[in-house]
Scaffold this active site. Structure first.
Site, PDB file in Angstrom:
ATOM      1  N   LYS A 132      11.884  72.181 116.769  1.00  0.00           N
ATOM      2  CA  LYS A 132      12.304  70.778 116.793  1.00  0.00           C
ATOM      3  C   LYS A 132      11.232  69.923 116.148  1.00  0.00           C
ATOM      4  CE  LYS A 132      10.977  67.743 119.175  1.00  0.00           C
ATOM      5  NZ  LYS A 132      10.365  66.775 120.074  1.00  0.00           N
ATOM      6  N   ASN A 159       1.356  82.902 110.955  1.00  0.00           N
ATOM      7  CA  ASN A 159       2.161  83.782 111.799  1.00  0.00           C
ATOM      8  C   ASN A 159       2.057  83.309 113.243  1.00  0.00           C
ATOM      9  OD1 ASN A 159       3.124  85.947 113.387  1.00  0.00           O
ATOM     10  ND2 ASN A 159       2.829  87.329 111.655  1.00  0.00           N
ATOM     11  N   TYR A 179       8.502  78.336 121.062  1.00  0.00           N
ATOM     12  CA  TYR A 179       8.945  76.958 120.963  1.00  0.00           C
ATOM     13  C   TYR A 179       7.957  76.186 120.100  1.00  0.00           C
ATOM     14  CZ  TYR A 179       9.724  72.066 121.860  1.00  0.00           C
ATOM     15  OH  TYR A 179       9.937  70.725 121.684  1.00  0.00           O
ATOM     16  N   GLN A 182      44.595  42.998 117.661  1.00  0.00           N
ATOM     17  CA  GLN A 182      45.995  42.958 118.077  1.00  0.00           C
ATOM     18  C   GLN A 182      45.955  43.034 119.602  1.00  0.00           C
ATOM     19  OE1 GLN A 182      48.333  46.483 117.675  1.00  0.00           O
ATOM     20  NE2 GLN A 182      50.279  45.398 117.486  1.00  0.00           N
ATOM     21  N   GLY A 235      53.904  47.250 118.364  1.00  0.00           N
ATOM     22  CA  GLY A 235      54.466  48.080 117.302  1.00  0.00           C
ATOM     23  C   GLY A 235      53.631  48.044 116.036  1.00  0.00           C
ATOM     24  N   THR A 236      53.928  49.000 115.143  1.00  0.00           N
ATOM     25  CA  THR A 236      53.086  49.162 113.950  1.00  0.00           C
ATOM     26  C   THR A 236      53.204  47.972 112.985  1.00  0.00           C
ATOM     27  OG1 THR A 236      54.853  50.609 113.106  1.00  0.00           O
ATOM     28  CG2 THR A 236      52.901  51.675 113.990  1.00  0.00           C
ATOM     29  N   ARG A 282      47.522  59.442 125.682  1.00  0.00           N
ATOM     30  CA  ARG A 282      47.664  60.895 125.856  1.00  0.00           C
ATOM     31  C   ARG A 282      46.338  61.658 125.721  1.00  0.00           C
ATOM     32  NH1 ARG A 282      52.301  62.670 121.991  1.00  0.00           N
ATOM     33  NH2 ARG A 282      52.052  60.603 121.082  1.00  0.00           N
TER      34      ARG A 282
HETATM   35  C1  UD1 Z   1      54.553  56.317 113.624  1.00  0.00           C
HETATM   36  C2  UD1 Z   1      55.770  55.929 112.772  1.00  0.00           C
HETATM   37  C3  UD1 Z   1      56.604  57.170 112.487  1.00  0.00           C
HETATM   38  C4  UD1 Z   1      55.760  58.209 111.805  1.00  0.00           C
HETATM   39  C5  UD1 Z   1      54.524  58.508 112.615  1.00  0.00           C
HETATM   40  C6  UD1 Z   1      53.579  59.370 111.815  1.00  0.00           C
HETATM   41  C7  UD1 Z   1      56.369  53.648 113.342  1.00  0.00           C
HETATM   42  C8  UD1 Z   1      57.273  52.770 114.134  1.00  0.00           C
HETATM   43  N1  UD1 Z   1      56.543  54.949 113.492  1.00  0.00           N
HETATM   44  O1  UD1 Z   1      55.035  56.769 114.863  1.00  0.00           O
HETATM   45  O2  UD1 Z   1      57.689  56.807 111.632  1.00  0.00           O
HETATM   46  O3  UD1 Z   1      56.512  59.392 111.594  1.00  0.00           O
HETATM   47  O4  UD1 Z   1      53.808  57.305 112.938  1.00  0.00           O
HETATM   48  O5  UD1 Z   1      52.477  59.787 112.589  1.00  0.00           O
HETATM   49  O6  UD1 Z   1      55.559  53.136 112.582  1.00  0.00           O
HETATM   50  N2  UD1 Z   1      49.311  51.108 116.446  1.00  0.00           N
HETATM   51  C9  UD1 Z   1      48.734  49.874 116.568  1.00  0.00           C
HETATM   52  N3  UD1 Z   1      49.395  48.906 117.251  1.00  0.00           N
HETATM   53  C10 UD1 Z   1      50.630  49.115 117.785  1.00  0.00           C
HETATM   54  C11 UD1 Z   1      51.217  50.384 117.650  1.00  0.00           C
HETATM   55  C12 UD1 Z   1      50.542  51.364 116.974  1.00  0.00           C
HETATM   56  O7  UD1 Z   1      47.617  49.635 116.098  1.00  0.00           O
HETATM   57  O8  UD1 Z   1      51.175  48.161 118.371  1.00  0.00           O
HETATM   58  C13 UD1 Z   1      48.595  52.148 115.699  1.00  0.00           C
HETATM   59  C14 UD1 Z   1      48.199  53.325 116.552  1.00  0.00           C
HETATM   60  O9  UD1 Z   1      46.885  53.148 117.073  1.00  0.00           O
HETATM   61  C15 UD1 Z   1      48.250  54.468 115.549  1.00  0.00           C
HETATM   62  C16 UD1 Z   1      49.314  54.043 114.566  1.00  0.00           C
HETATM   63  O10 UD1 Z   1      49.444  52.654 114.709  1.00  0.00           O
HETATM   64  O11 UD1 Z   1      47.034  54.605 114.875  1.00  0.00           O
HETATM   65  C17 UD1 Z   1      50.649  54.744 114.799  1.00  0.00           C
HETATM   66  O12 UD1 Z   1      51.136  54.398 116.064  1.00  0.00           O
HETATM   67  P1  UD1 Z   1      51.835  55.463 116.999  1.00  0.00           P
HETATM   68  O13 UD1 Z   1      52.259  54.765 118.247  1.00  0.00           O
HETATM   69  O14 UD1 Z   1      50.990  56.682 117.126  1.00  0.00           O
HETATM   70  O15 UD1 Z   1      53.150  55.752 116.116  1.00  0.00           O
HETATM   71  P2  UD1 Z   1      54.069  57.036 116.150  1.00  0.00           P
HETATM   72  O16 UD1 Z   1      54.928  56.984 117.343  1.00  0.00           O
HETATM   73  O17 UD1 Z   1      53.230  58.230 115.946  1.00  0.00           O
END
Ligand code: UD1
Ligand code: CA
Length: 455
Positions: free
Chosen positions: A342, A368, A357, A80, A85-86, A22
């Protein structure tokens, strides 16, 4: 495990593998600057305050950029390759933990404003006598939007956590949100993480599911609530601008609380490392780049742009001044409108009040520098220095062709192009001698009028 959480070693895992689509940017999301400093570095500086034994940043696409940005900091990166996912991201960091035994703090690279004291409070809660499995940092923002929700049970205990995508209307109505940040022991993390599945609306491995896995083992998780600003996540340029505004507002308040006068706070922009002593006055519309220090009693007048500058006490700068990296003003020096400096030092009480400058120069105390003076410091290939002695007087519109030295107390006649050194207390003047032809102008006008009339 040690009982005192403060004494237990700490490992910090920062997730930064997400694509940040985004932002629509070739720059990795976590490297976008707030107050001139990458958001990831804001977060890592906070982390440094906790003296962690290990710092691991999880990277994916654009990893080279992130690795270059943290290269000097003793941070380990973990790849990764696919963003599933997180929880999956944390899994990518686990091998880098090796045999680490202590507490693990999980943070997000795009959530840079969490305070060190809040992280300490989370660690303290983790070490409390009821031995919670996980401490989750929550917040209650004005707009809960698409944050994951935290449903509490008794006291600070978490009954369940649910992602917005998966939540029922009743769950979405809950205001308590997940910041994403949590802490638990390395042993628990290793035990619980592999038990998280991806059977959910996004088909991802959700980190918040750790709470439910811990519950299966009879371990309770608890919430520590932070201020909403601490949990602000930055996913778009608009959110980046909002974060900048927030940071600047906080900094303006801190500066004023520390004794700096801001006539119009909203129009002054600081860099992350700007240092200003008390009784400094900043007029409206001033922008600070990185690396600025200002000592007591100085006034920065309106519309000045200042970066990489060290400004002494009781100086006056601007309006409309531009101080670039390497500018050093000793006390009571004055830099006026449309002056650019500078890599140059202005000694105590030296003045460059208008339209000049000064680059690669050393200007002595009390000297001065007249309006329109230019140090010609560059021949298209190399830079050269100009030295102006104490108390020297440089007449207006002089070009000082470096390398060149003007001795102490010397005077340079206005309009001179100075290519050779001028000794102390001498007059240096290079312009051609003035001639006056009495009556010439009157005769000229009469002749031209006659010619025009004759046509
Ligand atoms: C996540 C949380 C949500 C919370 C929100 C807060 C999860 C599933 N959801 O959602 O509960 O309210 O943050 O801001 O955890 N990232 C990775 N690898 C991945 C996915 C994400 O490194 O596979 C990193 C992203 O770069 C980012 C962070 O994890 O820094 C959060 O990921 P993002 O996709 O922004 O999660 P949200 O949808 O914001
Ligand atoms: Ca996010």
């Amino acid at each position: 495990m040690t009982a005192d959480p403060a004494a237990a070693p700490l490992a910090v895992i920062v997730l930064a593998a997400g694509q940040g689509t985004r932002m629509k940017s070739d720059t990795h999301k976590v490297l976008h600057p707030i107050a001139g400093k990458a958001m990831l570095l804001h977060l890592l500086d906070t982390v440094t305050d906790l003296s962690p034994a290990r710092e691991i940043v999880v990277v994916g696409k654009g990893r080279e950029q992130v690795e270059a940005a943290v290269a000097s900091r003793g941070v380990v990166s973990a790849l990764q390759a696919e963003q599933l996912g997180t929880a999956h991201a944390v899994g990518a960091a686990v091998p880098a933990l090796g045999d680490f035994d202590g507490n693990v703090l999980i943070l997000f690279g795009d959530t840079p404003f969490v305070a060190a004291d809040t992280l300490r409070a989370m660690l303290a809660r983790l070490g409390a006598s009821d031995v919670p499995g996980i401490v989750v940092l929550t917040h209650s923002p004005a707009e809960s939007g698409a944050y994951g929700r935290v449903i509490l049970g008794d006291g600070d205990r978490i009954a369940t956590m649910v992602e917005y995508k998966d939540a029922s209307d009743a769950e979405r109505a809950v205001r308590l949100c997940n910041s994403g940040m949590m802490t638990l022991t390395a042993a628990d993390l290793r035990n619980w993480l592999p038990r998280i599945g991806n059977d959910n609306a996004a088909g991802e491995y959700y980190l918040p599911d750790l709470v439910m896995v811990a519950a299966q083992d009879g371990r309770a998780s608890v919430a520590v609530e932070g201020a909403p600003v601490e949990a602000i996540g930055i996913n778009s340029r608009a959110e980046l601008a909002a974060a900048e505004r927030l940071w600047q507002d906080r900094q303006r308040a801190e500066m004023m609380a520390a004794g700096v006068t801001l006539i119009d706070p909203a129009s002054v922009f600081f860099a992350a490392d700007t240092q200003i002593a008390r009784d400094v006055t900043i007029e409206p519309n001033v922008v600070f780049g990185p690396g600025v220090t200002i000592a007591e009693g100085t006034t920065i007048r309106a519309f000045s742009h200042i970066e990489g500058a060290t400004i002494g006490a009781n100086c006056e700068v601007g309006p409309y001044a531009r101080l670039r990296p390497g500018a050093v003003l000793e006390e009571t020096a004055k830099v006026g409108n449309f002056v650019e400096i500078k890599q140059a030092r202005l000694g105590r009480g030296a003045k460059a009040n208008h339209l000049a400058y000064l680059g690669d120069a050393d200007v002595g105390a009390g000297a001065n520098v007249g309006a329109g003076t230019i140090t010609c410091n560059y021949d298209g290939f190399f830079k050269y220095r100009t030295v102006i002695g104490d108390g020297a007087f440089i007449g207006s519109n002089s070009a000082l062709v470096a390398p060149v030295t003007i001795g102490a107390g010397a005077i340079i006649g206005a309009g001179s192009v100075v290519t050779k050194d001028v000794e102390a207390d001498a007059l240096g003047v290079t312009r051609s001698e003035q001639q006056s032809l009495p009556g010439w102008a009157a005769r000229f006008r009469a002749r031209q009028k006659a010619r025009k009339g004759a046509k």
